[in-house]
Enzyme design. Structure first.
Site, PDB file in Angstrom:
ATOM      1  N   ASP A 197       0.820  -1.199   0.000  1.00 31.87           N
ATOM      2  CA  ASP A 197       0.000   0.000   0.000  1.00 31.87           C
ATOM      3  C   ASP A 197       0.860   1.259   0.000  1.00 31.87           C
ATOM      4  O   ASP A 197       1.839   1.366   0.751  1.00 31.87           O
ATOM      5  CB  ASP A 197      -0.904  -0.016   1.232  1.00 31.87           C
ATOM      6  CG  ASP A 197      -1.725   1.239   1.390  1.00 31.87           C
ATOM      7  OD1 ASP A 197      -2.624   1.459   0.560  1.00 31.87           O
ATOM      8  OD2 ASP A 197      -1.454   2.019   2.328  1.00 31.87           O
TER       9      ASP A 197
ATOM     10  N   GLU B 261       1.031   0.049  -4.881  1.00 26.14           N
ATOM     11  CA  GLU B 261       0.302   1.292  -5.097  1.00 26.14           C
ATOM     12  C   GLU B 261       1.327   2.413  -5.006  1.00 26.14           C
ATOM     13  O   GLU B 261       2.006   2.547  -3.989  1.00 26.14           O
ATOM     14  CB  GLU B 261      -0.785   1.510  -4.051  1.00 26.14           C
ATOM     15  CG  GLU B 261      -1.542   2.815  -4.272  1.00 26.14           C
ATOM     16  CD  GLU B 261      -2.358   3.256  -3.071  1.00 26.14           C
ATOM     17  OE1 GLU B 261      -3.250   4.097  -3.242  1.00 26.14           O
ATOM     18  OE2 GLU B 261      -2.108   2.767  -1.948  1.00 26.14           O
TER      19      GLU B 261
END
Length: 610
Positions: free
Chosen positions: A267, A302
Site C-alpha cells: 500500500d 500502489e
C-alpha cells in the site's frame, strides 16, 4: 505439509516443547513477560540482550498460551509481532504453532502473471457473516466466473471491531473479527483447491493509532526526520533502522511462507521514505523472490508517484510485477461522469485522448508527483509493458473515498458502468474487479472505522471538512457517520442482487468477457510490442486502439463511450481477416460506418498495412 516462518520477533514454539519469547525494546529499562489472559498474571522477568533485545524462555508454554509484555512496570501490552490476538489489539496475544495446520496443497505452485485476474474484496463486507470461513464458501462462484486471484484488503489486526484495515497495529495477527489464523489458512487452502491464488494488501507506511504502543519502548520504529500523512514516518533509513527494516521484511516473508499467500500488494509506497542505498521496497522484493523460488509469488504496488523503475515484466530480485494504474481509472471515470474535483481535475482536458494513452502506454502521467492533490510537471519515460499495470474501473479507494461511497453503477447509466468494467477486463493490462462489480452491485462501499473518543470526533470533523461540498450538492443529505456500525453494515454486499435477473445477466457478460480474455489475450502477453501500440479518436465519443504483437498480429478495440450511435468514415487501420474476440452491444448486422451506443468490439488478426 507444514508451513512456518522462523523470525527473531515474537513467540517461537520450540520443536521439543516450550516457547522462546523475544521483544525488540531498545528504550526499555526493564521488561517482563506476563502470562495469562486475565488477572492474576504470572510474571517472568525477561533477560536483556545486545542491540535492544529482550528474551524469555518458558518451558511450560505452548500453542494457545496467552501472554503480554510489561515494559518498565507499566501496563501490559500485546506483542507487536503477535501471531494471534483473539480479544482484539488491547487483549492478550496467543502463541501459535503454524506447523500444526495440515496443508494439502503440496502440488500448488501458484499461477503465472499472465493468468492473473484480480478480485479485490473486504472480508468484513463480502458476506453477511464477514468472516474468512464465509468468504471461503463463496470462492467456487469466483472460480467459475473466471477470477484467478482473490485480493484481500488488509487483514492485520487493527483497533475496533470494523474498519478498512489500513490502520493495523499488529501486522502479523489476522484481525480477530474475521477468524483465527487457521481460518485464514483454511481460506487460502480452499482457494488453492479451486485453482485460485490469494493476494494480500499489506501496509508498511505507518501504524494505526489505536493499540500502537511502540513509541513507549521502541521509538526507533519512527523517523526523527521524515514525515508521512499519518505523522512520523517509519524509520527505514535512520539510526537503529536495521531491526525496523527486518520487522517488515519478515512480515512479507511470514505471509507468503506461513500462510502460503501467492501475492502481496504494498500500500502507498510513495509514502515510504527511504534515502538509504537500498530502498526497503526493493529489499522486500528481493527477500520474497529468494524465499519463494519455484513458486509463482507476485508483488504489486500502489504508487501515486507512478515511478516505473520498481517494475519488471518478469520476476527479478528487487522488482515488482505490477502497479495499480490509477491513471486508467481516473481518466475513464472523468470521461463517463464529467467529475473534475480533486485529482480528477488532472484529466479533464480531452479525457478520451488521455484514455487512449492509458490504453497504449500504461501510465498517463509517468513520474509525476502530486502537490495539493494535483499533478506537477511530468518526467517523460518510455511506454511501460502493459502487463505491469493493473487496470480497474472501480476499487476500494475510488469507491470508498467518496462521500457516499457510490459505485460507478450509481453514478452513470448501467450500460456505461458495464462497458467500463469490460474495458478494464479486455486490455492487455492486468485486470481487477472490485467485489460486487461482477453483478452490478448497487450497495455502497463507504469509509468506516470503529474509533471512539477523540479519534472518533477527529474523523467526523475531518470528513465534514473534506466532503461538505458533497452534502451541499446532495440537497443536504447527511454525511454517513464513518464510525457508526450502520455505515459498516450498509457496505456489505447484498447477494440477492446477484441472484436477480439483472444481476445474473450482468454476471453472464463479465463471465463471457473473462473467457474471451483467457482464450485470446492471456496466451499472447509475452508477445506484446511495448511502445508500438496506437490509438486514435473517432468522433466525439469513439476510440480505436491497436495493440501489436511480435508475430504481426494486432488486437483491435473499437469503443463508443457515448449514449448515441457514432457515424464512422471508413474502417481505418486495424486487422484484416479478423477473428472476433468479444462484442458488447454490437450486433453482427450493425451497418458499416456505425458504432452503436455504449458499445465495444474486439478483434484480432494480421494488421492492414497502408
Amino acid at each position: 505439509m507444514p508451513a512456518s516462518h522462523s523470525m527473531p520477533f515474537g513467540a517461537q514454539p520450540r520443536p521439543g516443547g516450550g516457547v522462546d519469547f523475544r521483544l525488540w525494546a531498545p528504550a526499555a529499562r526493564s521488561v517482563a513477560l506476563a502470562l495469562g489472559a486475565q488477572a492474576p498474571l504470572r510474571t517472568l522477568l525477561a533477560t536483556p540482550q545486545p542491540e535492544g533485545w529482550w528474551h524469555c524462555s518458558v518451558d511450560d508454554a505452548g500453542p494457545g498460551t496467552a501472554y503480554r509484555w510489561r515494559i518498565d512496570e507499566g501496563p501490559a501490552v500485546a506483542d507487536p509481532a503477535s501471531r494471534s490476538n483473539p480479544d482484539g489489539v488491547h487483549g492478550a496475544s496467543r502463541v501459535v504453532d503454524a506447523r500444526r495446520f495440515a496443508w494439502d496443497d503440496d502440488g500448488w505452485q501458484g499461477r503465472p502473471w499472465n493468468e492473473v485476474v484480480l478480485y479485490e474484496l473486504h472480508v468484513g463486507c463480502f458476506t453477511p457473516e464477514g468472516s474468512f470461513a464465509a468468504a471461503a464458501a463463496r470462492l467456487p462462484e469466483l472460480a467459475a466466473l473466471g477470477i484467478t486471484a482473490v485480493e484481500l484488503m488488509p487483514v492485520a489486526a487493527f483497533g475496533g471491531r470494523f474498519g478498512w484495515g489500513y490502520d493495523g497495529v499488529l501486522p502479523f495477527a489476522p484481525h480477530a473479527a474475521y477468524g483465527s489464523p487457521d481460518a485464514l489458512r483454511a481460506f487460502v487452502q480452499q482457494a488453492h483447491r479451486l485453482g485460485l491464488m490469494v493476494f494480500l494488501d499489506v501496509v508498511y507506511n505507518h501504524f494505526g493509532p489505536d493499540g500502537n504502543h511502540l513509541a513507549r519502548y521502541a521509538p526507533d520504529f519512527f523517523s526523527r526526520t521524515h514525515h508521512s500523512p499519518w505523522g512520523a514516518a517509519i524509520n527505514f533509513d535512520g539510526p537503529a533502522s536495521h531491526w525496523v527494516r527486518q520487522f517488515f521484511v519478515h512480515n512479507a516473508l511470514y505471509w507468503v511462507q506461513e500462510f502460503r499467500i501467492d501475492g502481496l500488494r504494498l500500500d502507498a509506497v510513495h509514502a515510504i521514505v527511504d534515502t538509504g542505498p537500498r530502498h526497503i521496497v526493493q529489499e522486500i522484493a528481493t527477500a520474497v523472490r529468494s524465499a519463494t523460488a519455484g513458486r509463482h509469488v507476485h508483488l504489486t504496488l500502489e504508487n501515486e508517484h507512478n515511478g516505473h523503475s520498481w517494475l519488471a515484466p518478469m520476476p527479478v530480485p528487487g522488482r515488482h510485477d505490477a502497479q495499480w494504474n490509477d491513471d486508467f481509472h481516473h481518466v475513464l471515470h472523468v470521461a463517463l461522469t464529467g467529475e473534475h474535483r480533486g485529482y480528477y481535475g488532472d484529466y479533464t482536458a480531452e479525457p478520451l485522448d488521455l484514455l487512449a494513452r492509458a490504453c497504449t502506454h500504461g501510465m498517463v502521467f509517468e513520474g509525476a508527483q502530486r502537490e495539493d492533490g494535483r499533478r506537477q510537471a511530468c518526467v517523460p519515460v518510455p511506454a511501460q509493458p502493459l502487463g505491469t499495470l493493473v487496470n480497474f474501473a472501480q476499487n476500494h479507494d475510488q469507491v470508498g473515498n467518496r462521500a457516499f461511497g457510490e459505485r460507478l453503477a450509481q453514478l452513470v447509466a448501467p450500460e456505461a458502468a458495464l462497458l467500463a468494467t469490460l474495458l478494464a477486463l479486455l486490455t492487455p493490462a492486468t485486470p481487477l474487479l472490485f467485489f460486487g462489480e461482477e453483478f452490478g452491485a448497487q450497495t455502497p462501499f463507504l469509509y468506516f472505522a470503529d474509533w471512539h473518543g477523540e479519534l472518533r470526533e477527529a474523523v467526523r470533523a475531518g470528513r465534514r471538512r473534506e466532503f461538505g461540498h458533497a452534502v451541499d450538492t446532495q440537497g443536504g443529505r447527511p454525511l454517513p457517520d464513518a464510525c457508526s456500525e450502520e455505515t459498516f453494515a450498509a457496505s456489505r454486499l447484498d447477494w440477492t442482487q446477484a441472484d436477480s435477473p439483472a444481476g445474473r445477466a450482468h454476471r453472464a457478460v463479465v463471465q463471457r468477457a473473462l473467457a474471451a480474455r483467457w482464450q485470446w489475450i492471456r496466451p499472447r502477453q509475452q508477445m506484446l510490442l511495448t511502445g508500438r501500440h496506437t490509438a486514435r479518436r473517432v468522433g466525439a465519443t469513439g476510440l480505436a486502439v491497436q495493440w501489436r504483437y511480435d508475430d504481426g498480429q494486432v488486437l483491435a478495440m473499437d469503443l463508443n463511450l457515448g449514449a448515441a450511435p457514432l457515424a464512422v468514415d471508413g474502417p481505418g487501420p486495424g486487422p484484416v481477416e479478423a477473428s472476433p474476440v468479444f462484442a458488447h452491444r454490437w450486433p453482427a448486422d450493425t451497418p458499416p460506418g456505425t458504432w452503436p451506443a455504449w458499445a465495444a468490439r474486439w478483434q484480432i488478426g494480421p494488421e492492414i498495412t497502408l
